[in-house]
Design a protein around this motif. Sequence first.
Motif, PDB file in Angstrom:
ATOM      1  N   PHE A 153       0.829  -1.196   0.000  1.00 24.83           N
ATOM      2  CA  PHE A 153       0.000   0.000   0.000  1.00 24.83           C
ATOM      3  C   PHE A 153       0.869   1.255   0.000  1.00 24.83           C
ATOM      4  N   LEU A 154       1.968   1.210   0.739  1.00 22.27           N
ATOM      5  CA  LEU A 154       2.852   2.369   0.832  1.00 22.27           C
ATOM      6  C   LEU A 154       3.742   2.532  -0.400  1.00 22.27           C
ATOM      7  N   ASP A 155       3.901   1.501  -1.208  1.00 30.24           N
ATOM      8  CA  ASP A 155       4.774   1.535  -2.391  1.00 30.24           C
ATOM      9  C   ASP A 155       3.986   2.034  -3.605  1.00 30.24           C
ATOM     10  N   ILE A 156       3.737   3.335  -3.658  1.00 30.13           N
ATOM     11  CA  ILE A 156       2.872   3.875  -4.720  1.00 30.13           C
ATOM     12  C   ILE A 156       3.536   3.860  -6.096  1.00 30.13           C
ATOM     13  N   PHE A 157       4.853   3.732  -6.165  1.00 29.76           N
ATOM     14  CA  PHE A 157       5.532   3.686  -7.461  1.00 29.76           C
ATOM     15  C   PHE A 157       5.933   2.267  -7.863  1.00 29.76           C
ATOM     16  N   GLY A 158       5.551   1.286  -7.057  1.00 32.56           N
ATOM     17  CA  GLY A 158       5.909  -0.100  -7.345  1.00 32.56           C
ATOM     18  C   GLY A 158       4.671  -0.974  -7.427  1.00 32.56           C
ATOM     19  N   THR A 159       4.587  -1.918  -6.513  1.00 31.31           N
ATOM     20  CA  THR A 159       3.464  -2.863  -6.498  1.00 31.31           C
ATOM     21  C   THR A 159       2.333  -2.335  -5.631  1.00 31.31           C
ATOM     22  N   TRP A 160       1.843  -1.151  -5.956  1.00 33.30           N
ATOM     23  CA  TRP A 160       0.849  -0.475  -5.129  1.00 33.30           C
ATOM     24  C   TRP A 160      -0.438  -1.272  -5.029  1.00 33.30           C
ATOM     25  N   ASP A 161      -0.933  -1.431  -3.806  1.00 29.62           N
ATOM     26  CA  ASP A 161      -2.190  -2.115  -3.521  1.00 29.62           C
ATOM     27  C   ASP A 161      -3.106  -1.119  -2.811  1.00 29.62           C
ATOM     28  N   PRO A 162      -4.067  -0.504  -3.515  1.00 28.31           N
ATOM     29  CA  PRO A 162      -4.890   0.539  -2.915  1.00 28.31           C
ATOM     30  C   PRO A 162      -5.983   0.034  -1.976  1.00 28.31           C
ATOM     31  N   SER A 163      -6.090  -1.266  -1.762  1.00 32.25           N
ATOM     32  CA  SER A 163      -7.213  -1.801  -0.980  1.00 32.25           C
ATOM     33  C   SER A 163      -7.240  -1.295   0.460  1.00 32.25           C
ATOM     34  N   LEU A 164      -6.086  -1.004   1.047  1.00 32.50           N
ATOM     35  CA  LEU A 164      -6.086  -0.514   2.424  1.00 32.50           C
ATOM     36  C   LEU A 164      -6.671   0.888   2.533  1.00 32.50           C
ATOM     37  N   ALA A 165      -6.725   1.618   1.433  1.00 31.24           N
ATOM     38  CA  ALA A 165      -7.373   2.934   1.462  1.00 31.24           C
ATOM     39  C   ALA A 165      -8.852   2.772   1.808  1.00 31.24           C
ATOM     40  N   PHE A 166      -9.464   1.705   1.326  1.00 32.91           N
ATOM     41  CA  PHE A 166     -10.868   1.437   1.656  1.00 32.91           C
ATOM     42  C   PHE A 166     -11.027   1.056   3.128  1.00 32.91           C
ATOM     43  N   VAL A 167     -10.058   0.300   3.653  1.00 36.40           N
ATOM     44  CA  VAL A 167     -10.082  -0.060   5.071  1.00 36.40           C
ATOM     45  C   VAL A 167      -9.974   1.207   5.917  1.00 36.40           C
ATOM     46  N   MET A 168      -9.023   2.070   5.577  1.00 36.80           N
ATOM     47  CA  MET A 168      -8.837   3.302   6.342  1.00 36.80           C
ATOM     48  C   MET A 168     -10.027   4.249   6.171  1.00 36.80           C
ATOM     49  N   GLY A 169     -10.577   4.307   4.969  1.00 32.34           N
ATOM     50  CA  GLY A 169     -11.763   5.135   4.743  1.00 32.34           C
ATOM     51  C   GLY A 169     -12.943   4.646   5.564  1.00 32.34           C
ATOM     52  N   GLY A 170     -13.137   3.340   5.608  1.00 28.31           N
ATOM     53  CA  GLY A 170     -14.210   2.770   6.425  1.00 28.31           C
ATOM     54  C   GLY A 170     -13.994   3.048   7.900  1.00 28.31           C
ATOM     55  N   ALA A 171     -12.751   2.987   8.349  1.00 27.84           N
ATOM     56  CA  ALA A 171     -12.443   3.292   9.745  1.00 27.84           C
ATOM     57  C   ALA A 171     -12.719   4.765  10.044  1.00 27.84           C
ATOM     58  N   ALA A 172     -12.368   5.645   9.122  1.00 23.26           N
ATOM     59  CA  ALA A 172     -12.600   7.079   9.331  1.00 23.26           C
ATOM     60  C   ALA A 172     -14.093   7.387   9.414  1.00 23.26           C
ATOM     61  N   VAL A 173     -14.884   6.777   8.536  1.00 23.31           N
ATOM     62  CA  VAL A 173     -16.335   7.005   8.562  1.00 23.31           C
ATOM     63  C   VAL A 173     -16.936   6.463   9.857  1.00 23.31           C
ATOM     64  N   THR A 174     -16.512   5.268  10.252  1.00 22.18           N
ATOM     65  CA  THR A 174     -17.012   4.665  11.486  1.00 22.18           C
ATOM     66  C   THR A 174     -16.654   5.532  12.697  1.00 22.18           C
ATOM     67  N   ALA A 175     -15.415   6.012  12.754  1.00 24.48           N
ATOM     68  CA  ALA A 175     -14.999   6.863  13.866  1.00 24.48           C
ATOM     69  C   ALA A 175     -15.777   8.181  13.867  1.00 24.48           C
ATOM     70  N   PHE A 176     -15.978   8.760  12.685  1.00 23.11           N
ATOM     71  CA  PHE A 176     -16.721  10.021  12.597  1.00 23.11           C
ATOM     72  C   PHE A 176     -18.134   9.852  13.157  1.00 23.11           C
ATOM     73  N   VAL A 177     -18.820   8.814  12.716  1.00 24.99           N
ATOM     74  CA  VAL A 177     -20.182   8.567  13.192  1.00 24.99           C
ATOM     75  C   VAL A 177     -20.173   8.235  14.682  1.00 24.99           C
ATOM     76  N   GLY A 178     -19.240   7.389  15.097  1.00 26.27           N
ATOM     77  CA  GLY A 178     -19.162   7.002  16.509  1.00 26.27           C
ATOM     78  C   GLY A 178     -18.919   8.184  17.424  1.00 26.27           C
ATOM     79  N   PHE A 179     -18.007   9.076  17.048  1.00 27.24           N
ATOM     80  CA  PHE A 179     -17.752  10.246  17.881  1.00 27.24           C
ATOM     81  C   PHE A 179     -18.958  11.171  17.923  1.00 27.24           C
ATOM     82  N   ARG A 180     -19.640  11.323  16.812  1.00 27.69           N
ATOM     83  CA  ARG A 180     -20.844  12.178  16.806  1.00 27.69           C
ATOM     84  C   ARG A 180     -21.911  11.616  17.747  1.00 27.69           C
ATOM     85  N   LEU A 181     -22.065  10.310  17.765  1.00 29.67           N
ATOM     86  CA  LEU A 181     -23.027   9.691  18.677  1.00 29.67           C
ATOM     87  C   LEU A 181     -22.559   9.799  20.132  1.00 29.67           C
ATOM     88  N   ALA A 182     -21.261   9.608  20.352  1.00 28.92           N
ATOM     89  CA  ALA A 182     -20.728   9.670  21.718  1.00 28.92           C
ATOM     90  C   ALA A 182     -20.866  11.063  22.308  1.00 28.92           C
TER      91      ALA A 182
END
Length: 134
Positions: A31-60
């Motif tokens: 994922f970190l090797d953007i000029f080599g064997t880049w695997d963008p799938s972790l961006a979706f994991v991090m995006g999902g975590a960010a959305v979950t945290a955003f909603v969770g904090f708003r509820l908290a």
Amino acid sequence: MRPVFGFLAGLIFGLGLILGGMANPLKVMNFLDIFGTWDPSLAFVMGGAAVTAFVGFRLAWRQDRPRLMPAFDLPSATQIDGRLLGGAAIFGIGWGTSGFCPGPAWVALPIAAPGTLIFVPAMVIGIVLGRALK
């Protein structure tokens, strides 16, 4: 009751790291090797975590206090200083060179992956030294 909920939260977090691929250092490094064997799938994991945290904090924040604590435990530091930037740089260098950050390293430790057997003790030593130098 707090330890039970803490354990369950940690278990869900650890399973999420495993299912999302964060406990696989090769996936992280790709994922970190953007000029080599880049695997963008972790961006979706991090995006999902960010959305979950955003909603969770708003509820908290709608609550007067946490369910199992007398008050919210919030950090008091608000300024960006050399210690913060230095710690972030050390964290980034360690993550980029090893493929592990602390949470996934602990999750991957039970499978005795060679990287974790070096990374986790080095991380613990760094934490102890950091606290001693503070």
